[in-house]
Design a protein around this motif. Structure first.
Motif, PDB file in Angstrom:
ATOM      1  N   GLY A   1       5.215   5.155 -40.653  1.00  0.00           N
ATOM      2  CA  GLY A   1       6.544   5.010 -41.230  1.00  0.00           C
ATOM      3  C   GLY A   1       6.667   5.470 -42.669  1.00  0.00           C
ATOM      4  O   GLY A   1       7.477   4.948 -43.428  1.00  0.00           O
ATOM      5  N   GLN A   2       5.867   6.479 -43.055  1.00  0.00           N
ATOM      6  CA  GLN A   2       5.943   7.050 -44.398  1.00  0.00           C
ATOM      7  C   GLN A   2       6.251   8.544 -44.275  1.00  0.00           C
ATOM      8  O   GLN A   2       5.424   9.305 -43.778  1.00  0.00           O
ATOM      9  N   PRO A   3       7.441   8.966 -44.720  1.00  0.00           N
ATOM     10  CA  PRO A   3       7.828  10.368 -44.507  1.00  0.00           C
ATOM     11  C   PRO A   3       6.874  11.358 -45.165  1.00  0.00           C
ATOM     12  O   PRO A   3       6.505  11.214 -46.336  1.00  0.00           O
ATOM     13  N   ASN A   4       6.455  12.349 -44.368  1.00  0.00           N
ATOM     14  CA  ASN A   4       5.629  13.473 -44.849  1.00  0.00           C
ATOM     15  C   ASN A   4       4.337  13.039 -45.541  1.00  0.00           C
ATOM     16  O   ASN A   4       3.805  13.750 -46.398  1.00  0.00           O
ATOM     17  N   MET A   5       3.795  11.899 -45.157  1.00  0.00           N
ATOM     18  CA  MET A   5       2.583  11.395 -45.787  1.00  0.00           C
ATOM     19  C   MET A   5       1.360  12.272 -45.469  1.00  0.00           C
ATOM     20  O   MET A   5       0.532  12.544 -46.330  1.00  0.00           O
ATOM     21  N   VAL A   6       1.264  12.704 -44.232  1.00  0.00           N
ATOM     22  CA  VAL A   6       0.101  13.488 -43.796  1.00  0.00           C
ATOM     23  C   VAL A   6       0.364  14.956 -44.122  1.00  0.00           C
ATOM     24  O   VAL A   6       1.240  15.589 -43.533  1.00  0.00           O
ATOM     25  N   ARG A   7      -0.390  15.483 -45.058  1.00  0.00           N
ATOM     26  CA  ARG A   7      -0.194  16.857 -45.507  1.00  0.00           C
ATOM     27  C   ARG A   7      -1.096  17.815 -44.731  1.00  0.00           C
ATOM     28  O   ARG A   7      -2.000  17.401 -43.996  1.00  0.00           O
ATOM     29  N   GLY A   8      -0.850  19.091 -44.925  1.00  0.00           N
ATOM     30  CA  GLY A   8      -1.625  20.093 -44.212  1.00  0.00           C
ATOM     31  C   GLY A   8      -3.109  20.017 -44.496  1.00  0.00           C
ATOM     32  O   GLY A   8      -3.936  20.251 -43.614  1.00  0.00           O
TER      33      GLY A   8
ATOM     34  N   GLY B   1      24.184  13.266 -44.323  1.00  0.00           N
ATOM     35  CA  GLY B   1      23.644  12.900 -45.623  1.00  0.00           C
ATOM     36  C   GLY B   1      22.150  12.647 -45.605  1.00  0.00           C
ATOM     37  O   GLY B   1      21.556  12.332 -46.631  1.00  0.00           O
ATOM     38  N   TYR B   2      21.540  12.783 -44.432  1.00  0.00           N
ATOM     39  CA  TYR B   2      20.095  12.596 -44.320  1.00  0.00           C
ATOM     40  C   TYR B   2      19.574  13.403 -43.148  1.00  0.00           C
ATOM     41  O   TYR B   2      20.333  13.857 -42.289  1.00  0.00           O
ATOM     42  N   GLN B   3      18.265  13.594 -43.123  1.00  0.00           N
ATOM     43  CA  GLN B   3      17.609  14.189 -41.968  1.00  0.00           C
ATOM     44  C   GLN B   3      16.447  13.307 -41.549  1.00  0.00           C
ATOM     45  O   GLN B   3      15.921  12.536 -42.357  1.00  0.00           O
ATOM     46  N   LEU B   4      16.066  13.403 -40.292  1.00  0.00           N
ATOM     47  CA  LEU B   4      14.936  12.628 -39.781  1.00  0.00           C
ATOM     48  C   LEU B   4      13.666  13.462 -39.866  1.00  0.00           C
ATOM     49  O   LEU B   4      13.641  14.614 -39.430  1.00  0.00           O
ATOM     50  N   VAL B   5      12.634  12.879 -40.455  1.00  0.00           N
ATOM     51  CA  VAL B   5      11.342  13.550 -40.530  1.00  0.00           C
ATOM     52  C   VAL B   5      10.259  12.600 -40.045  1.00  0.00           C
ATOM     53  O   VAL B   5      10.461  11.379 -39.985  1.00  0.00           O
ATOM     54  N   GLY B   6       9.099  13.148 -39.736  1.00  0.00           N
ATOM     55  CA  GLY B   6       7.988  12.328 -39.264  1.00  0.00           C
ATOM     56  C   GLY B   6       7.089  11.866 -40.390  1.00  0.00           C
ATOM     57  O   GLY B   6       7.376  12.049 -41.579  1.00  0.00           O
TER      58      GLY B   6
END
Length: 367
Positions: free
Chosen positions: A286-293, A318-323
């Protein structure tokens, strides 16, 4: 054969041959470097979707490794959860129809919603539509936020005794004044289609025991791996997050599939180093874009459970959904990845329908 220059070496020592095929037989441009003082047995080959490298190491000397790299544009295969979920729903619909024709019984799913959280209400509405689409009867109870815990237990008891109900789902989270454990424990083990009853979780954890139901989201994650032909046995898997709903049961499921499993959580030191060892990553933190390449081992398979709203002025909402995983970076390193949305989300509901069908078949001894 062409010569190429590498820093610190004479071009007379280095030769390069461009082969029309990769080591796996596919077409491409693999660079083969030959150095006169290198033992042919010391050749090392590594391959990823975006980078193919042949390294030459001379074990007889202290010379550095020489690598020639040719980068090609490539991206990970998209694991389409929406498409797989539709296939599963079609399979469930066919079995529900067969059951109705054979014994005149349709599976029934009861959902209890407490409070007015918009996302919870949306989930319940989607589950109801999904039930209708495959022929499963749905029963819904919507209680006010300030309802007493006893009132919820009363409805659970009624559904436990109702032979037309084969699955009971209490929508989480519950209001803070309610004891979640007491309420989930009250659901009949035989109707626990969410798989959250402690006896079902306990059986999942034990070798030689089988739970009546597996929690829907972890079950959907592993089902995606199966349907895309991803080998799990003997692979290194990392689960990011240890919640009772996703992380912990996902780790147990992967262990049952003979993976070597590590769990990364808020107290893990150097989580990126642990994650980088994984052939399979399931992220549910539940942390957006936590896992980087740079957290990802080249060629790893990624199942991203996270659904996180992030402000986006360009979006009408006003927002987008990301993993949890930075998709733009990960898709350049991984071999396969689930998108957000359209990955794990549809699978969760598909697995709920599947579990409800399994329950109805078991109760009526229908094969």
């Amino acid at each position: 054969m062409a010569s190429i220059k590498l820093p610190g070496f004479s071009s007379s020592l280095i030769k390069a041959r461009f082969l029309p095929f990769n080591h796996d037989g596919s077409r491409g441009n693999t660079v083969v470097c030959i150095r006169r003082d290198v033992d042919p047995l010391s050749l090392e080959f590594s391959s990823t979707n975006s980078l193919r490298t042949l390294s030459l190491r001379s074990y007889a000397s202290s010379s550095p490794v020489i690598s020639a790299k040719l980068t090609t544009e490539a991206s990970a295969k998209v694991i389409d959860g929406k498409s797989v979920a539709k296939t599963i729903r079609d399979e469930v619909a066919a079995e529900v129809s067969r059951m109705k024709d054979a014994i005149g019984v349709a599976p029934g799913l009861a959902v209890i919603l407490v409070g007015n959280k918009k996302d919870s209400a949306t989930y319940v509405r989607n589950k109801k539509k999904a039930c209708e689409s495959v022929g499963i009867n749905s029963f819904e109870v919507h209680l006010p936020e300030d309802s007493a815990e006893q009132e919820v237990l009363k409805f659970i008891s009624g559904f436990n005794d109702d032979p037309t109900v084969h699955g009971i789902l209490v929508q989480l989270p519950l209001p803070s004044h309610m004891n979640e454990q007491n309420i989930l424990n009250a659901v009949s083990l035989e109707k626990d289609v969410d798989g959250f009853h402690p006896l079902n979780i306990g059986r999942l954890a034990m070798r030689g025991r089988d739970p009546l139901f597996v929690p829907c989201t972890p079950k959907g994650c592993v089902e995606l791996l199966h349907r895309y032909g991803v080998e799990i046995k003997g692979k290194r898997a990392v689960v990011i997050g240890r919640s009772n709903i996703v992380g912990m049961p996902a780790a147990l499921l992967l262990q049952r599939e003979d993976a070597t499993v590590s769990i990364v959580h808020s107290r893990t030191k150097n989580p990126e180093e642990v994650t980088r060892q994984a052939d399979i990553i399931i992220s549910a933190v539940g942390q957006p874009n936590m896992v980087r390449g740079n957290w990802i081992k080249p060629g790893a398979v990624i199942i991203d459970v996270g659904i996180n709203p992030v402000e986006d002025s360009k979006s009408p909402r006003g927002y987008q959904l990301v993993g949890d995983v930075c998709y733009e970076e990960a898709c350049k390193v991984a071999s396969a990845i689930t998108p957000v949305p359209g990955g794990v989300g549809p699978m969760t509901i598909a697995m709920l329908l599947s579990n409800t069908l399994i329950s109805a078949k078991r109760m009526h001894n229908f094969q």
